[in-house]
Design an enzyme around this catalytic site. Structure first.
Site, PDB file in Angstrom:
ATOM      1  CE1 TYR A   1      -4.884   2.061  11.087  1.00  0.00           C
ATOM      2  CE2 TYR A   1      -5.659   1.036  13.287  1.00  0.00           C
ATOM      3  CZ  TYR A   1      -5.430   1.158  12.050  1.00  0.00           C
ATOM      4  OH  TYR A   1      -5.829  -0.260  11.443  1.00  0.00           O
TER       5      TYR A   1
ATOM      6  CD  GLU B   1      -3.482  -5.408  14.800  1.00  0.00           C
ATOM      7  OE1 GLU B   1      -4.643  -5.920  14.869  1.00  0.00           O
ATOM      8  OE2 GLU B   1      -2.978  -5.018  13.613  1.00  0.00           O
TER       9      GLU B   1
ATOM     10  CG  HIS C   1      -1.551   1.495  13.273  1.00  0.00           C
ATOM     11  ND1 HIS C   1      -1.054   2.564  12.157  1.00  0.00           N
ATOM     12  CD2 HIS C   1      -2.157   0.576  12.425  1.00  0.00           C
ATOM     13  CE1 HIS C   1      -1.258   1.977  11.049  1.00  0.00           C
ATOM     14  NE2 HIS C   1      -1.809   0.916  10.977  1.00  0.00           N
TER      15      HIS C   1
ATOM     16  NE  ARG D   1      -9.063  -2.610  13.825  1.00  0.00           N
ATOM     17  CZ  ARG D   1      -8.201  -1.759  12.848  1.00  0.00           C
ATOM     18  NH1 ARG D   1      -7.041  -2.376  12.571  1.00  0.00           N
ATOM     19  NH2 ARG D   1      -8.577  -0.750  12.206  1.00  0.00           N
TER      20      ARG D   1
ATOM     21  NE  ARG E   1      -2.901  -9.122  13.034  1.00  0.00           N
ATOM     22  CZ  ARG E   1      -2.927  -8.241  12.338  1.00  0.00           C
ATOM     23  NH1 ARG E   1      -2.018  -7.334  12.286  1.00  0.00           N
ATOM     24  NH2 ARG E   1      -3.876  -8.016  11.280  1.00  0.00           N
TER      25      ARG E   1
ATOM     26  CD1 TRP F   1      -1.152   7.901  10.513  1.00  0.00           C
ATOM     27  CD2 TRP F   1      -0.842   5.942   9.539  1.00  0.00           C
ATOM     28  NE1 TRP F   1      -2.358   7.465  10.396  1.00  0.00           N
ATOM     29  CE2 TRP F   1      -2.365   6.304   9.484  1.00  0.00           C
ATOM     30  CE3 TRP F   1      -0.322   4.706   8.834  1.00  0.00           C
ATOM     31  CZ2 TRP F   1      -3.218   5.294   8.905  1.00  0.00           C
ATOM     32  CZ3 TRP F   1      -1.409   3.963   8.379  1.00  0.00           C
ATOM     33  CH2 TRP F   1      -2.888   4.189   8.524  1.00  0.00           C
TER      34      TRP F   1
ATOM     35  CD  GLU G   1      -0.618  -3.847  10.542  1.00  0.00           C
ATOM     36  OE1 GLU G   1      -1.633  -4.709  10.898  1.00  0.00           O
ATOM     37  OE2 GLU G   1      -0.659  -2.808  10.373  1.00  0.00           O
TER      38      GLU G   1
ATOM     39  CG  ASN H   1      -2.041   0.717   1.241  1.00  0.00           C
ATOM     40  OD1 ASN H   1      -2.352   1.540   0.023  1.00  0.00           O
ATOM     41  ND2 ASN H   1      -2.761   1.100   2.430  1.00  0.00           N
TER      42      ASN H   1
ATOM     43  CG  ASP I   1      -3.744  -2.114   2.697  1.00  0.00           C
ATOM     44  OD1 ASP I   1      -4.290  -1.439   3.830  1.00  0.00           O
ATOM     45  OD2 ASP I   1      -2.652  -3.015   2.810  1.00  0.00           O
TER      46      ASP I   1
ATOM     47  CG  HIS J   1     -11.425  -3.261  10.646  1.00  0.00           C
ATOM     48  ND1 HIS J   1     -10.181  -2.882  10.065  1.00  0.00           N
ATOM     49  CD2 HIS J   1     -10.869  -4.603  10.971  1.00  0.00           C
ATOM     50  CE1 HIS J   1      -9.316  -3.384  10.079  1.00  0.00           C
ATOM     51  NE2 HIS J   1      -9.482  -4.638  10.541  1.00  0.00           N
TER      52      HIS J   1
ATOM     53  CD  GLU K   1      -7.051  -6.858   9.586  1.00  0.00           C
ATOM     54  OE1 GLU K   1      -5.830  -7.393   9.333  1.00  0.00           O
ATOM     55  OE2 GLU K   1      -7.215  -5.599   9.917  1.00  0.00           O
TER      56      GLU K   1
ATOM     57  CG  HIS L   1      -2.460  -7.161   7.760  1.00  0.00           C
ATOM     58  ND1 HIS L   1      -1.346  -6.441   6.929  1.00  0.00           N
ATOM     59  CD2 HIS L   1      -2.985  -6.327   8.155  1.00  0.00           C
ATOM     60  CE1 HIS L   1      -1.784  -4.988   7.090  1.00  0.00           C
ATOM     61  NE2 HIS L   1      -2.801  -5.006   7.726  1.00  0.00           N
TER      62      HIS L   1
ATOM     63  CG  ASP M   1      -4.209  -2.066  14.882  1.00  0.00           C
ATOM     64  OD1 ASP M   1      -3.025  -1.720  15.513  1.00  0.00           O
ATOM     65  OD2 ASP M   1      -4.225  -2.220  13.629  1.00  0.00           O
TER      66      ASP M   1
HETATM   67  C1  CS2 Z   1      -3.921  -2.302   9.843  1.00  0.00           C
HETATM   68  C2  CS2 Z   1      -3.868  -1.953   8.580  1.00  0.00           C
HETATM   69  O1  CS2 Z   1      -5.446  -4.013   9.152  1.00  0.00           O
HETATM   70  C3  CS2 Z   1      -4.776  -3.531  10.257  1.00  0.00           C
HETATM   71  O2  CS2 Z   1      -4.411  -4.062  11.300  1.00  0.00           O
HETATM   72  O3  CS2 Z   1      -2.956  -2.031  10.908  1.00  0.00           O
HETATM   73  O4  CS2 Z   1      -4.958  -1.436   8.166  1.00  0.00           O
HETATM   74  C4  CS2 Z   1      -2.596  -1.109   7.921  1.00  0.00           C
HETATM   75  O5  CS2 Z   1      -2.923   0.072   8.763  1.00  0.00           O
HETATM   76  C5  CS2 Z   1      -2.840  -1.001   6.573  1.00  0.00           C
HETATM   77  O6  CS2 Z   1      -2.654  -2.138   6.008  1.00  0.00           O
HETATM   78  C6  CS2 Z   1      -1.889   0.062   5.989  1.00  0.00           C
HETATM   79  O7  CS2 Z   1      -1.690  -0.144   4.522  1.00  0.00           O
HETATM   80 MG    MG Z   2      -3.021  -3.359  12.352  1.00  0.00          MG
END
Ligand code: CS2
Ligand code: MG
Length: 404
Positions: free
Chosen positions: A161, A238, A214, A149, A285, A404, A264, A39, A318, A124, A341, A314, A212
């Site tokens: 996020y 996560e 992040h 989630r 993951r 991020w 991920e 991505n 994307d 999600h 996921e 994951h 998550d």
């Molecule tokens: C994320 C993703 O799915 C998840 O747990 O952390 O959405 C991640 O931010 C994206 O794959 C980034 O491209």
């Molecule tokens: Mg994640």
């Protein structure tokens, strides 16, 4: 050799969002598909595949899947990293797909057959406030999903996020450059335990709740969050700290029994080895494509099995339905697989990648087609639709960059 690889195509397209797809065709007309999407860095993988990998595949025996993996990995001095490993992953998926078609077997059968009937998955749910969040949680539960989630807004932060108005969120959205977000941990650390406690009270004890972070917290902040969440019995927490600082998770672990998931952004077994062998995590993951394909990911999962760590790939929107197909087949055939996921896709993505895998009563099924069971609707894969796009970046209030 009548079944040698004859053609290798790299398709860059954007059926609702950006993807890179590898199509490998043999002399006798079998077609294997691989996903190569990273991505926000799509063209880097496309160029790697087109310029450096495709010419090496022509004339090779597509049945030598492991040898090709080793050739593309060990045969390059500059190994590892997300771009290289996604390129290898795409080739690996395409070759497994071809083997499935040649033998008439779905991928899971080639991997040793079913160890379970269906895969648990999580969706999600997000909302700026608790009522909005609960509405999404309820919708997923009504559709039969057993795990959700949960991400919510944080007072004082304009962007958070995982919380978006757009259900296909997290395409890399910035067309001219990355959108900038502001991140401060204190409000988040205060808010999240309260929000998740309300969700737990609403859904009762049986629903698996995940969250998550992040990669945004310091080790001690992560420890505090894990501790504050113990009473809500998360299925997992996560990416609490930046994934490259692996020792950080030891500190988190010392303070909390909340299960930890990470991986991920990892690409190889060597990124996971320390965390798995030291039992610093509960779930690993990597997405199939980002972890070098089925051939490499199953080694990571085997290492995890030896150490009581479970696999939970994951599955964001994307990575394409090709990658998700491979993940579902792998999960059906892997004993220590825990959950997949499933962020879901815009309708156009389903149309662009017609697939045999399906969701039924909140669970994922691989289908019975030979190989991966995904095809391409060529008319929806137009290079001209692709526009480069960026994921957001984040700064603290003092202006300094943060994760991020
Ligand atoms: C994320 C993703 O799915 C998840 O747990 O952390 O959405 C991640 O931010 C994206 O794959 C980034 O491209
Ligand atoms: Mg994640």
């Amino acid at each position: 050799m009548n079944d040698a690889i004859e053609r290798v195509e790299v398709l860059v397209s954007s059926p609702a969002r950006n993807y890179v797809t590898l199509r490998v065709t043999t002399r006798d007309g079998l077609v294997g598909l691989g996903d190569a999407t990273v991505n926000g860095r799509e063209l880097a993988v496309a160029a790697y595949l087109r310029e450096h990998v495709a010419p090496l595949l022509i004339g090779r025996d597509p049945g030598r899947i492991e040898d090709t993996w080793q050739y593309l990995y060990r045969g390059v001095y500059w190994r590892r990293g997300p771009i290289t490993m996604a390129a290898i992953g795409a080739v690996d998926l395409a070759l497994w797909d071809i083997l499935g078609k040649r033998t008439g077997q779905p991928l899971y059968a080639l991997l040793g057959g079913r160890v379970r009937d269906r895969l648990a998955t999580y969706r999600h749910a997000f909302g700026w406030d608790v009522p909005a969040l609960l509405e999404q949680v309820d919708a997923h539960r009504e559709a039969g999903f057993t795990h959700v989630r949960v991400q919510s807004g944080v007072p004082g932060l304009d962007t958070v996020y995982g919380v978006s108005k757009d259900p296909t969120y997290e395409p890399a959205a910035g067309r001219t450059g990355p959108p900038e977000e502001v991140w401060e941990p204190e409000g988040y650390l205060r808010t999240m335990p309260e929000v998740i406690a309300k969700v737990r009270a609403h859904v009762g004890d049986e629903v698996g709740l995940l969250h998550d972070a992040h990669h945004r917290l310091t080790p001690i902040q992560a420890a505090r969050l894990g501790k504050a969440l113990e009473d809500v019995h998360l299925y997992w927490l996560e990416d609490v700290t930046p994934a490259e600082d692996q020792e950080a998770l030891r500190l988190v672990r010392q303070h909390t029994t909340t299960p930890l998931a990470i991986g991920e952004v990892f690409n190889t077994a060597w990124d996971c080895q320390y965390l798995i062998e030291n039992r610093l995590i509960d779930f690993i993951r990597l997405a199939v494509v980002h972890g070098g394909g089925v051939s490499h990911l199953r080694k990571i999962f085997a290492l995890a099995e030896l150490h009581g760590v479970r696999a939970a790939p994951h599955g964001p929107s994307d990575v394409s339905p090709i990658s998700l197909a491979a993940s579902i087949h792998l999960g059906i055939a892997t004993h220590n697989f825990a959950i997949q996921e499933y962020m879901g896709y815009p309708d156009l993505v389903h149309e662009a990648f017609p697939h045999e895998w399906y969701v039924d009563q909140g669970h994922l099924h691989p289908g019975e087609a030979a190989g991966l069971g995904v095809t391409l609707e060529d008319a929806l894969h137009r290079r001209d639709d692709y526009q480069a796009a960026h994921l957001p970046v984040a700064r603290r209030r003092d202006g300094s960059m943060t994760d991020w």
